[in-house]
Design a protein around this motif. Sequence first.
Motif, PDB file in Angstrom:
ATOM      1  N   ARG A 130       0.801  -1.260   0.150  1.00 42.97           N
ATOM      2  CA  ARG A 130       0.081   0.107  -0.098  1.00 42.97           C
ATOM      3  C   ARG A 130       0.751   1.276  -0.108  1.00 42.97           C
ATOM      4  N   ALA A 131       2.164   1.334   0.482  1.00 42.80           N
ATOM      5  CA  ALA A 131       3.120   2.247   0.231  1.00 42.80           C
ATOM      6  C   ALA A 131       3.108   2.752  -1.153  1.00 42.80           C
ATOM      7  N   LEU A 132       3.291   1.974  -1.947  1.00 42.94           N
ATOM      8  CA  LEU A 132       3.279   2.434  -3.420  1.00 42.94           C
ATOM      9  C   LEU A 132       2.060   3.211  -3.616  1.00 42.94           C
ATOM     10  N   PHE A 133       0.859   3.046  -3.515  1.00 38.36           N
ATOM     11  CA  PHE A 133      -0.455   3.805  -3.752  1.00 38.36           C
ATOM     12  C   PHE A 133      -0.399   4.995  -2.805  1.00 38.36           C
ATOM     13  N   LEU A 134       0.192   5.041  -1.603  1.00 37.19           N
ATOM     14  CA  LEU A 134       0.338   6.245  -0.673  1.00 37.19           C
ATOM     15  C   LEU A 134       1.171   7.040  -1.416  1.00 37.19           C
ATOM     16  N   VAL A 161       7.703   4.833   5.752  1.00 33.24           N
ATOM     17  CA  VAL A 161       8.406   3.730   6.164  1.00 33.24           C
ATOM     18  C   VAL A 161       7.481   2.440   6.320  1.00 33.24           C
ATOM     19  N   GLN A 162       7.646   1.375   5.692  1.00 30.54           N
ATOM     20  CA  GLN A 162       7.139   0.246   5.474  1.00 30.54           C
ATOM     21  C   GLN A 162       7.237  -0.343   6.834  1.00 30.54           C
ATOM     22  N   LYS A 163       6.021  -0.813   7.624  1.00 29.49           N
ATOM     23  CA  LYS A 163       6.182  -1.363   8.824  1.00 29.49           C
ATOM     24  C   LYS A 163       4.682  -1.863   9.208  1.00 29.49           C
ATOM     25  N   PRO A 164       4.607  -2.936   9.948  1.00 27.87           N
ATOM     26  CA  PRO A 164       3.180  -3.330  10.440  1.00 27.87           C
ATOM     27  C   PRO A 164       2.420  -2.366  11.130  1.00 27.87           C
ATOM     28  N   VAL A 165       1.294  -1.875  10.899  1.00 24.01           N
ATOM     29  CA  VAL A 165       0.570  -0.866  11.280  1.00 24.01           C
ATOM     30  C   VAL A 165      -0.620  -1.276  12.421  1.00 24.01           C
TER      31      VAL A 165
END
Length: 162
Positions: free
Chosen positions: A78-82, A108-112
């Motif tokens: 989802r970081a790409l879409f963000l 930053v990619q990490k579990p939310v």
Amino acid sequence: MSYPRKDVKQISELANGLIDPVLARRAGINTALLGSWSEIAGEDFADCTRPEKIAWARGGDDGSFRPGVLTIACEGARALFLTHAQGELIQRINSFFGFSAVHQIRIVQKPVSQAVRRSRTPPPLKGEAARKLEGMMEGIEGDKLRQAIQRLGTAVMGKRGR
């Protein structure tokens, strides 16, 4: 109709008063931003993102304010879409603050999402604690209320094995 008392404050107001200075010092954000994040991020990103901190830039030579960099934790792909929606998200954040507070987003990619922990049922009370709880519940007639108070009393009066 009930009217609020003059000297009564909500717990959330007291908690925010304690938490906001710590958040501001450590992360540059406040509880209002965290609490409103789902509306700011929108339904596309509310469940997969979380604001982490704002790195405020130092003022220029003339002491003027410069916008900061917001670090956002985002889950997986989802970081790409963000990344593609950054411009709109920056506008939403700045309109929330009422001024140009953020000029850039760092992802930053990490579990939310927090792992759901099951609440463990406390062991039943024994001895003096059980008798004391029974004595406290003597005037309660409703079964559901009695069971709820029994669970609460067991959790509060039970020993914690830590």
